[in-house]
Design an enzyme around this catalytic site. Structure first.
Site, PDB file in Angstrom:
ATOM      1  N   ASP A 149       1.940 -21.334  40.360  1.00  0.00           N
ATOM      2  CA  ASP A 149       2.379 -21.737  41.622  1.00  0.00           C
ATOM      3  C   ASP A 149       3.166 -20.966  42.572  1.00  0.00           C
ATOM      4  O   ASP A 149       4.123 -21.037  43.277  1.00  0.00           O
ATOM      5  CB  ASP A 149       3.292 -23.037  41.176  1.00  0.00           C
ATOM      6  CG  ASP A 149       2.839 -24.250  40.598  1.00  0.00           C
ATOM      7  OD1 ASP A 149       1.491 -24.634  40.757  1.00  0.00           O
ATOM      8  OD2 ASP A 149       3.187 -24.588  39.404  1.00  0.00           O
ATOM      9  N   GLN A 176      -2.610 -20.385  36.917  1.00  0.00           N
ATOM     10  CA  GLN A 176      -1.467 -20.002  36.229  1.00  0.00           C
ATOM     11  C   GLN A 176      -0.976 -18.496  36.599  1.00  0.00           C
ATOM     12  O   GLN A 176      -0.985 -18.149  37.658  1.00  0.00           O
ATOM     13  CB  GLN A 176      -1.486 -20.388  34.715  1.00  0.00           C
ATOM     14  CG  GLN A 176      -1.839 -21.698  34.305  1.00  0.00           C
ATOM     15  CD  GLN A 176      -3.413 -22.139  34.211  1.00  0.00           C
ATOM     16  OE1 GLN A 176      -4.093 -21.503  33.775  1.00  0.00           O
ATOM     17  NE2 GLN A 176      -3.564 -23.207  34.844  1.00  0.00           N
ATOM     18  N   LYS A 193      -1.080 -18.880  44.894  1.00  0.00           N
ATOM     19  CA  LYS A 193      -2.387 -18.137  44.894  1.00  0.00           C
ATOM     20  C   LYS A 193      -3.493 -18.519  45.847  1.00  0.00           C
ATOM     21  O   LYS A 193      -4.371 -18.144  46.160  1.00  0.00           O
ATOM     22  CB  LYS A 193      -2.747 -17.883  43.466  1.00  0.00           C
ATOM     23  CG  LYS A 193      -1.853 -17.474  42.328  1.00  0.00           C
ATOM     24  CD  LYS A 193      -2.393 -17.424  41.007  1.00  0.00           C
ATOM     25  CE  LYS A 193      -2.601 -18.765  40.557  1.00  0.00           C
ATOM     26  NZ  LYS A 193      -1.267 -19.434  40.248  1.00  0.00           N
TER      27      LYS A 193
HETATM   28  P1  2SA Z   1      -1.297 -26.035  29.433  1.00  0.00           P
HETATM   29  O1  2SA Z   1      -1.395 -27.584  29.821  1.00  0.00           O
HETATM   30  O2  2SA Z   1      -1.779 -26.035  27.932  1.00  0.00           O
HETATM   31  O3  2SA Z   1      -2.162 -25.017  30.189  1.00  0.00           O
HETATM   32  O4  2SA Z   1       0.271 -25.937  29.570  1.00  0.00           O
HETATM   33  C1  2SA Z   1       0.843 -24.877  29.049  1.00  0.00           C
HETATM   34  C2  2SA Z   1       1.789 -24.379  29.816  1.00  0.00           C
HETATM   35  O5  2SA Z   1       1.296 -23.788  31.082  1.00  0.00           O
HETATM   36  C3  2SA Z   1       1.830 -24.120  32.296  1.00  0.00           C
HETATM   37  N1  2SA Z   1       0.988 -24.413  33.105  1.00  0.00           N
HETATM   38  C4  2SA Z   1       1.328 -24.379  34.405  1.00  0.00           C
HETATM   39  N2  2SA Z   1       2.371 -24.206  35.151  1.00  0.00           N
HETATM   40  C5  2SA Z   1       2.324 -24.119  36.545  1.00  0.00           C
HETATM   41  N3  2SA Z   1       1.211 -24.512  37.391  1.00  0.00           N
HETATM   42  C6  2SA Z   1       0.170 -25.225  36.678  1.00  0.00           C
HETATM   43  N4  2SA Z   1      -0.659 -25.862  37.185  1.00  0.00           N
HETATM   44  C7  2SA Z   1      -0.252 -27.133  37.980  1.00  0.00           C
HETATM   45  C8  2SA Z   1       0.320 -26.710  39.254  1.00  0.00           C
HETATM   46  C9  2SA Z   1       0.692 -27.815  37.080  1.00  0.00           C
HETATM   47  C10 2SA Z   1       1.432 -29.041  37.601  1.00  0.00           C
HETATM   48  O6  2SA Z   1      -0.519 -26.263  40.118  1.00  0.00           O
HETATM   49  O7  2SA Z   1       1.310 -27.082  39.681  1.00  0.00           O
HETATM   50  O8  2SA Z   1       0.740 -29.864  38.308  1.00  0.00           O
HETATM   51  O9  2SA Z   1       2.093 -29.334  36.637  1.00  0.00           O
HETATM   52  C11 2SA Z   1       0.062 -24.960  35.158  1.00  0.00           C
HETATM   53  N5  2SA Z   1      -0.888 -25.145  34.290  1.00  0.00           N
HETATM   54  C12 2SA Z   1      -0.375 -25.031  33.150  1.00  0.00           C
HETATM   55  C13 2SA Z   1       2.391 -25.602  31.467  1.00  0.00           C
HETATM   56  O10 2SA Z   1       3.526 -26.166  32.469  1.00  0.00           O
HETATM   57  C14 2SA Z   1       2.900 -25.185  30.248  1.00  0.00           C
HETATM   58  O11 2SA Z   1       4.230 -24.532  30.398  1.00  0.00           O
HETATM   59 MG    MG Z   2      -0.522 -24.643  41.182  1.00  0.00          MG
END
Ligand code: 2SA
Ligand code: MG
Length: 424
Positions: free
Chosen positions: A13, A223, A16
């Site tokens: 977040d 990520q 990117k």
């Molecule tokens: P996972 O589901 O196995 O990949 O989760 C493992 C950890 O990776 C983190 N994680 C993320 N952190 C931030 N952004 C991500 N993408 C989405 C976004 C998340 C959302 O764009 O905001 O909407 O909640 C993302 N994907 C995985 C996750 O929080 C765990 O800590």
């Molecule tokens: Mg994101």
């Protein structure tokens, strides 16, 4: 530009999507190399805001090839929904290419993700519950189902049956819940096969041919480096390799063909999910940054944890990803704060440490060593160059580039495309 990789330098977040979209304009091919629909990119195109989870953001440009690389895990239902979503908005997906070597997320992966998180209780990872971890587990265990397998009904059915024997035993005996029948999953997944088939191919060939022909290829990481399974805050990480080196493994392009790595950072830090976060703010300043920066997950809507900029983290990201340029986002969010802080190093038992420790107990005892700088009150959302920034904001940005050792390439003062300013 040739081949460029965009990676997140924090815990995801970092914005990117914004910089990818910006660079995608000049690229001919845009590819993703890891993760799945746990990612969430918000893209503004033609005045409309779109949310994508799987398909690279280049899809909004008609002539660009978009690749879902072999290192990704693909949920076919989510993919078909995303195709429908794009089509209903008049966006063509003819230029999408999906690797036949990518792994498929199955319903039991999602159920296992949830069951495992519940079982962990207070020690949960805080995953997105999309089945990412269990899908990569099966890949490593060499029992995963690839897109190529899904395209061949006999292989798919056979692999599914064998997998379910084991998974159902797990569900019933260990997690004390119901499993799945081969028939129900087969029936559901066969609906997706013909929708996906036209896009399936060996995408390593597509990418290498493009690079060899002198085309510009952009690899978009999902990520961030601190969520990398090898270089992140293990075990509070995702199960893939967001680091720049992940491109080679997750797309079938060799390291000699990667030219530039852009690291994206927010002017502060955010983290969604559990795990260590040395500069986390638990006070009013933290709440202000969360509200002004609208720090809520794109995929799950979860409020994000926020804290000060941590140069130990970004230096770590620079080293493990070979970052050559810094793209700094959301500077505007910090406007109005009396002072702003940057973590320069950590202090552990009286000793200053400059590198991110692997041992979580050590990390828990690390205290952030801050530099406190004067803040700025001005609204900077209209700023279009470094010179136009108030002196204190400019000083803050300079200090970040000094402490991270990465030359600044862009900085943004808002979500709009015109609010991303090129420095060099
Ligand atoms: P996972 O589901 O196995 O990949 O989760 C493992 C950890 O990776 C983190 N994680 C993320 N952190 C931030 N952004 C991500 N993408 C989405 C976004 C998340 C959302 O764009 O905001 O909407 O909640 C993302 N994907 C995985 C996750 O929080 C765990 O800590
Ligand atoms: Mg994101």
């Amino acid at each position: 530009m040739s081949t460029v990789v965009v990676v997140g330098t924090q815990w995801g977040d970092e914005g990117k999507g914004k910089i990818t979209d910006f660079l995608a304009e000049k690229a001919e091919v845009v590819a993703r190399y890891q993760g799945g629909n746990n990612a969430g990119h918000t893209i503004v195109f033609g005045g409309t805001k779109y949310k994508l989870h799987l398909i690279p953001s280049g899809i909004f440009y008609k002539e660009k090839i978009c690749v879902i690389g072999n290192g990704m895990v693909v949920n076919p239902k989510a993919l078909v929904e995303e195709l429908d979503y794009l089509h209903s908005n008049g966006v063509s997906t003819d230029n999408l290419r999906i690797s036949d070597r990518a792994h498929v997320i199955m319903p039991y992966h999602m159920k296992l993700d949830a069951a495992e998180e519940a079982k962990k209780g207070d020690n949960k990872i805080g995953t997105t519950l999309k089945g990412i971890g269990p899908a990569y587990m099966d890949k490593s265990a060499r029992i995963g189902i690839r897109i190529a397998d899904l395209m061949d009904k006999d292989i798919f059915e056979e692999k599914l049956r064998r997998n379910l024997e084991e998974k159902n035993r797990l569900f019933e005996k260990y997690y004390e819940t119901e499993g799945f029948t081969t028939e129900e999953i087969l029936e559901e997944y066969m609906q997706y096969v013909e929708r996906i088939r036209p896009y399936v191919m060996d995408t390593s060939v597509v990418l290498n041919d493009a690079i060899d022909a002198g085309k510009r290829v952009l690899f978009e990481g999902a990520q961030g480096v601190m969520l990398d399974i090898d270089q992140g805050t293990y075990p509070f990480v995702t199960s893939s390799n967001p680091v720049a080196g992940g491109v080679c493994i997750g797309s079938g392009v060799g390291p000699t063909k990667i030219h530039h790595v852009v690291g994206v950072a927010k002017a502060y830090t955010s983290r969604v999910g559990d795990g260590p976060f040395p500069t986390e703010l638990h006070d009013e300043v933290g709440n202000q940054i969360r509200e002004v920066g609208r720090e809520y997950g794109t995929t799950t809507g979860r409020p994000r944890r926020v804290g000060w900029f941590d140069s130990v983290v970004v230096r770590h990201a620079r080293r493990v990803s070979g970052i050559t340029a810094l793209s700094l986002n959301s500077l505007d969010v910090l406007s109005g704060l009396k002072t702003v802080k940057i973590c320069a190093a950590y202090r552990y038992k009286g000793e200053v440490i400059e590198h991110y420790p692997a041992n979580l107990n050590v990390l828990a005892e690390c205290e952030a060593v801050y530099e406190e700088l004067p803040g700025w009150d001005e609204d900077i959302t209209g700023v279009r160059s470094l010179d136009e920034l108030p002196a204190n904001a400019r000083h803050y940005v300079e200090r970040i580039t000094q402490l991270t050792g990465i030359p600044l390439s862009t900085f943004s003062v808002g979500p709009g495309r015109e609010q991303t300013n090129i420095v060099r």
